[in-house]
Design an enzyme around this catalytic site. Sequence first.
Site, short mmCIF file in Angstrom:
data_model
loop_
_atom_site.label_atom_id
_atom_site.label_comp_id
_atom_site.label_asym_id
_atom_site.label_seq_id
_atom_site.Cartn_x
_atom_site.Cartn_y
_atom_site.Cartn_z
N ARG A 15 41.87 50.53 -95.77
CA ARG A 15 41.14 51.18 -94.67
C ARG A 15 39.67 51.34 -95.09
O ARG A 15 39.15 52.44 -95.21
CB ARG A 15 41.76 52.54 -94.35
CG ARG A 15 43.23 52.59 -93.93
CD ARG A 15 43.68 51.72 -92.86
NE ARG A 15 43.70 52.17 -91.49
CZ ARG A 15 44.53 53.03 -90.92
NH1 ARG A 15 45.42 53.66 -91.64
NH2 ARG A 15 44.47 53.27 -89.63
N GLN B 47 37.53 46.83 -91.54
CA GLN B 47 37.73 47.51 -90.25
C GLN B 47 38.18 46.55 -89.14
O GLN B 47 39.06 46.90 -88.35
CB GLN B 47 36.43 48.18 -89.83
CG GLN B 47 36.65 49.57 -89.34
CD GLN B 47 35.37 50.39 -89.35
OE1 GLN B 47 34.27 49.84 -89.46
NE2 GLN B 47 35.50 51.68 -89.21
N ASP C 179 41.93 45.92 -89.19
CA ASP C 179 42.78 47.11 -89.27
C ASP C 179 43.75 47.17 -88.08
O ASP C 179 43.49 47.79 -87.06
CB ASP C 179 41.87 48.35 -89.33
CG ASP C 179 42.65 49.62 -89.55
OD1 ASP C 179 43.90 49.57 -89.52
OD2 ASP C 179 42.02 50.67 -89.74
N SER D 122 45.18 50.55 -86.91
CA SER D 122 44.31 51.26 -85.96
C SER D 122 44.39 50.65 -84.57
O SER D 122 44.48 51.37 -83.57
CB SER D 122 42.85 51.23 -86.43
OG SER D 122 42.69 52.07 -87.54
N TYR E 55 44.28 59.41 -96.73
CA TYR E 55 45.46 59.78 -95.95
C TYR E 55 45.88 61.22 -96.25
O TYR E 55 45.50 61.78 -97.28
CB TYR E 55 46.64 58.86 -96.29
CG TYR E 55 46.54 57.51 -95.64
CD1 TYR E 55 46.79 57.35 -94.29
CD2 TYR E 55 46.19 56.39 -96.37
CE1 TYR E 55 46.71 56.11 -93.69
CE2 TYR E 55 46.10 55.14 -95.78
CZ TYR E 55 46.36 55.00 -94.43
OH TYR E 55 46.27 53.78 -93.85
P1 NAD Z 1 48.66 58.29 -89.99
O1 NAD Z 1 49.26 57.54 -88.86
O2 NAD Z 1 49.17 58.06 -91.38
O3 NAD Z 1 48.82 59.87 -89.67
C1 NAD Z 1 48.42 60.42 -88.45
C2 NAD Z 1 47.77 61.76 -88.68
O4 NAD Z 1 48.75 62.73 -89.08
C3 NAD Z 1 46.72 61.78 -89.78
O5 NAD Z 1 45.47 62.16 -89.24
C4 NAD Z 1 47.25 62.81 -90.78
O6 NAD Z 1 46.21 63.56 -91.39
C5 NAD Z 1 48.10 63.67 -89.88
N1 NAD Z 1 49.06 64.53 -90.57
C6 NAD Z 1 49.85 64.27 -91.64
N2 NAD Z 1 50.60 65.35 -91.96
C7 NAD Z 1 50.30 66.32 -91.07
C8 NAD Z 1 50.76 67.64 -90.86
N3 NAD Z 1 51.68 68.20 -91.64
N4 NAD Z 1 50.23 68.35 -89.86
C9 NAD Z 1 49.29 67.79 -89.04
N5 NAD Z 1 48.83 66.54 -89.17
C10 NAD Z 1 49.32 65.81 -90.17
O7 NAD Z 1 47.09 58.16 -90.02
P2 NAD Z 1 46.13 57.05 -89.38
O8 NAD Z 1 45.82 57.45 -88.01
O9 NAD Z 1 46.69 55.69 -89.62
O10 NAD Z 1 44.81 57.18 -90.25
C11 NAD Z 1 44.41 58.31 -90.83
C12 NAD Z 1 43.53 57.99 -92.05
O11 NAD Z 1 43.07 56.65 -92.15
C13 NAD Z 1 42.31 58.79 -92.04
O12 NAD Z 1 41.92 59.07 -93.33
C14 NAD Z 1 41.31 57.88 -91.38
O13 NAD Z 1 40.00 58.31 -91.54
C15 NAD Z 1 41.63 56.65 -92.11
N6 NAD Z 1 41.18 55.46 -91.39
C16 NAD Z 1 40.12 54.75 -91.92
C17 NAD Z 1 39.66 53.63 -91.28
C18 NAD Z 1 38.53 52.83 -91.85
O14 NAD Z 1 37.72 53.36 -92.59
N7 NAD Z 1 38.45 51.57 -91.55
C19 NAD Z 1 40.24 53.21 -90.12
C20 NAD Z 1 41.31 53.94 -89.59
C21 NAD Z 1 41.77 55.06 -90.27
#
Ligand code: NAD
Length: 384
Positions: free
Chosen positions: A122, A127, A130, A133, A228
């Site tokens: 990520r 990006q 991804d 996403s 994460y």
């Molecule tokens: P995910 O599908 O793994 O999780 C969804 C959300 O659930 C996350 O925001 C997580 O913090 C939240 N979560 C986990 N446990 C929880 C709890 N007990 N209570 C409430 N919320 C909880 O996550 P995702 O959407 O695939 O991506 C999240 C991460 O990936 C972030 O760090 C995001 O910034 C990063 N990301 C980076 C890029 C990039 O830089 N290219 C792109 C997409 C996502």
Amino acid sequence: MKLGIPKEIEVGEHRVALVPDVVARLVKQGIEVWVEAGAGEGSFFSNSAYEKVGATIISDTTTLWRDADVIVKIGALQESEVNQLRDGSVFIGFLNPLGNPEIIKKLADRKVTAFSMELIPRTSRAQSMDALSSQANVAGYKAVLIAAAALPKYFPMLTTAAGTIRPAKVLVMGAGVAGLQAIATARRLGAVVEGFDIRPDTKEQVQSLGAKFVDVELKEETVAQGGYAKELSEASKEYTRKILTDHVANSDVVITTAQVPGKKAPLLVTKEMVAQMKPGSVIVDLAAEQGGNCECTEAGKDINRDGVTIIGPINLPSSVPLHASETYAKNIASLLQLMVKDKVLNLNFEDDIILGACVAHGGEIRNQRVNDALSAISQPSPVA
Ligand code: NAD
């Protein structure tokens, strides 16, 4: 280089890994693209649309799987498909490597070089590749439409001759990619929205979409390496649920999206919390396939508990197949830019994206976490 796009065979899978617009670009780069007859039908792309941009339509599945150098899929890889892959070929797709490490072992045993789209780093450079996403965005959007359709109320505030309607209250738990898209979509429909996540960075993101952030102060580190969420201690989980209870009870719609990679989804909404919701309220649980964020969720079912509708959708991106396929195809095209040089496959394992996404190569599993997940399965469970 021959790139094969099979017709997806999983029940309910309507997406396709490449769409004609993207195929056109690949063909111009000198890649031979083979598309299985009917592969695009579920996403409304006809065989002739692919042929027009230079793809070859293949009617025989076996030929496609056996003779293509690289196979790209979007839906879950089935065992019957692994058996058709040629030794030494390349596979790219969603492989759920931590949830289903056995399939990675099978790919390694067949000496397939396999790339898991879930493991694309990520980072900003990756990006455009991804796919987690691109598909989570679709799921977050569709979750709100499903909730709005199931709710016996309007979403927006309306002032009419027959009176004023108050806007629906929506709570989104988990403000990752899907959660933020759900917040944005619910706001567009005119709801009053609250968002919650355990990663501190999300507060500003939630607020920037015009939603209120539910602050829960936790006395432990909540972010793991790579950005994460970490799995919370039992005490923090309990405390979180305590704070959220009133917010859940006051909401018309709760959309849950919380996940911790490689773990069962955290339990955020207990059956006691559901019992406090108003009849007619709706929960859409996007973590249904990972065990659910709501204790009452049943994956693939809509259930009614004390007048509350609890929906546990499976593979939501497939329910918006055209745009889900289009965005995934762009992710794949960007990844292929790194893998193909002068019309030939050229895998540079010094590239962090290629290295990070590769789960099997040369007959071996190439990811320690997958190896660990596999060993955990093969350990005999302790006798009680
Ligand atoms: P995910 O599908 O793994 O999780 C969804 C959300 O659930 C996350 O925001 C997580 O913090 C939240 N979560 C986990 N446990 C929880 C709890 N007990 N209570 C409430 N919320 C909880 O996550 P995702 O959407 O695939 O991506 C999240 C991460 O990936 C972030 O760090 C995001 O910034 C990063 N990301 C980076 C890029 C990039 O830089 N290219 C792109 C997409 C996502």
